[in-house]
Design a protein around this motif. Structure first.
Motif, PDB file in Angstrom:
ATOM      1  N   HIS A 209      -6.954  -5.932  -4.780  1.00 16.84           N
ATOM      2  CA  HIS A 209      -6.782  -4.828  -3.834  1.00 16.84           C
ATOM      3  C   HIS A 209      -5.367  -4.887  -3.272  1.00 16.84           C
TER       4      HIS A 209
ATOM      5  N   GLN B 135     -11.072   1.749  -7.836  1.00 18.83           N
ATOM      6  CA  GLN B 135     -11.490   3.071  -7.347  1.00 18.83           C
ATOM      7  C   GLN B 135     -10.378   4.103  -7.506  1.00 18.83           C
TER       8      GLN B 135
ATOM      9  N   ASP C 118      -7.114  -2.064  -7.793  1.00 26.40           N
ATOM     10  CA  ASP C 118      -7.851  -0.986  -7.120  1.00 26.40           C
ATOM     11  C   ASP C 118      -8.607  -0.090  -8.100  1.00 26.40           C
TER      12      ASP C 118
ATOM     13  N   ARG D  32      -4.036  -3.489  -0.782  1.00 23.32           N
ATOM     14  CA  ARG D  32      -3.943  -3.633   0.680  1.00 23.32           C
ATOM     15  C   ARG D  32      -4.017  -5.092   1.127  1.00 23.32           C
TER      16      ARG D  32
ATOM     17  N   ALA E 146       0.820  -1.208   0.000  1.00 19.16           N
ATOM     18  CA  ALA E 146       0.000   0.000   0.000  1.00 19.16           C
ATOM     19  C   ALA E 146       0.854   1.258   0.000  1.00 19.16           C
TER      20      ALA E 146
END
Length: 330
Positions: free
Chosen positions: A284, A273, A271, A286, A243
């Motif tokens: 993702h 978004q 990701d 993270r 991240a």
């Protein structure tokens, strides 16, 4: 012709023998994977548990590491010049220097330190300048001098040890012996050890000489100290999550790059978004495993900060990386 052919054959055979892999006796000082206690849910390999050989810090490592102090050091005692002033402005071992201030006595030793500033002001991680301001004032440890004459207005000293050129204006503070670091044998390094809420943790806020990328033998400064039970000789693991790449203005661009194979029908998306959405599975960042990138041993501490030396690194260690207590301390 026969002699020539025989010579060629011998040379060819010798070259072939030298190119063959040579067996080496096993290194009995390195624990093999079979002896590693495998944490539940793991199958140790040389990639996930590489050998960690830990060098013992030298005299120069201990006395030239530098530090960050929350408390600004008094600078009433300082280097005023030297025997060859003004033609010489940097002094080293064996040179004569003059000190302004008070309290000097013949035979007393003083450490020479220098308050630092980063003239580039480039942040290695978002908010670094703010974090550094909260952490304290960085100091370079420049050398050590011994007072040999106090009859003049300026005390006269001889440079006994120098890490760098000693400059007029550098601060003199009473010298104190440093605690040596005991040798430590090689171990296997758990590269993917999950985070634990019970461990004291902090981060690297700066590296010596304001370096951006550091490795084995180099020095780093962290924002936890004796108030968090950090002691000289402790080992801290350096950790990094993927991240953090999202916050980096350069590394984050790689997530926008084309990663799919041309024949891949549904390329994955990182990701969506934050980046463009594809037609394949969503990844993702993270959720990717946190990884350990190195190990540091603590050389010095204040109440709120510590100086560490990198003793093992399987990637570049950088300001902004996290640190936490290692099981080596047990």
């Amino acid at each position: 012709m026969k002699k020539t052919g025989l010579l060629i054959l011998l040379l060819t055979t010798a070259g072939w023998a030298q190119s063959m892999p040579q067996e080496r006796p096993p290194d009995q000082t390195v624990p093999d994977l079979a002896s590693v206690h495998a944490p539940e849910g793991t199958v140790p390999t040389s990639n996930s548990f590489p050998v960690e050989r830990i060098p013992t810090p030298t005299y120069a490592d201990l006395y030239c590491a530098g530090f960050i102090s929350k408390h600004v050091l008094p600078d009433a005692n300082f280097i005023e010049g030297g025997l060859e002033t003004p033609t010489t402005t940097k002094f080293e071992r064996g040179n004569i220097v003059y000190l302004r201030g008070s309290g000097y006595t013949p035979g007393a030793e003083y450490e020479i330190v220098r308050a630092l500033q980063d003239i580039n002001k480039y942040e290695m991680f978002p908010g670094q300048q703010k974090v550094l301001k909260q952490t304290g004032q960085p100091y370079e440890e420049v050398g050590r001098v011994k007072i040999i004459d106090t009859r003049s207005k300026a005390a006269i000293a001889e440079v006994e040890y120098s890490c760098d050129g000693i400059n007029p204006g550098d601060t003199a503070i009473p010298f104190a012996e440093k605690q040596p670091i005991a040798p430590h044998g090689p171990l296997r390094f758990d590269r993917f050890l999950p985070a634990s809420s019970s461990k004291v943790s902090g981060r690297i806020v700066m590296s010596k000489d304001f370096d951006s990328l550091t490795g084995t033998g180099q020095k780093v400064y962290i924002n936890i100290g004796s108030n968090q039970n950090v002691k000289i000789g402790d080992y801290l693991r350096v950790v990094r999550s993927y991240a953090s790449d999202l916050k980096d203005p350069v590394d984050s661009l790689s997530f926008r790059a084309q990663m799919a194979e041309d024949t891949q029908k549904k390329p994955a998306t990182f990701d969506p978004q934050l980046f463009e959405k594809g037609s394949g599975p969503v990844i993702h960042v993270r959720d990717l495993p946190r990884r350990a990138v190195g190990e540091i041993v603590i050389l010095g501490v204040t109440d709120t900060t510590a100086t560490g030396m990198i003793v093992f690194a399987n990637e570049n260690v950088m300001p902004g990386d996290g640190v936490e207590f290692d099981e080596l301390n047990n």
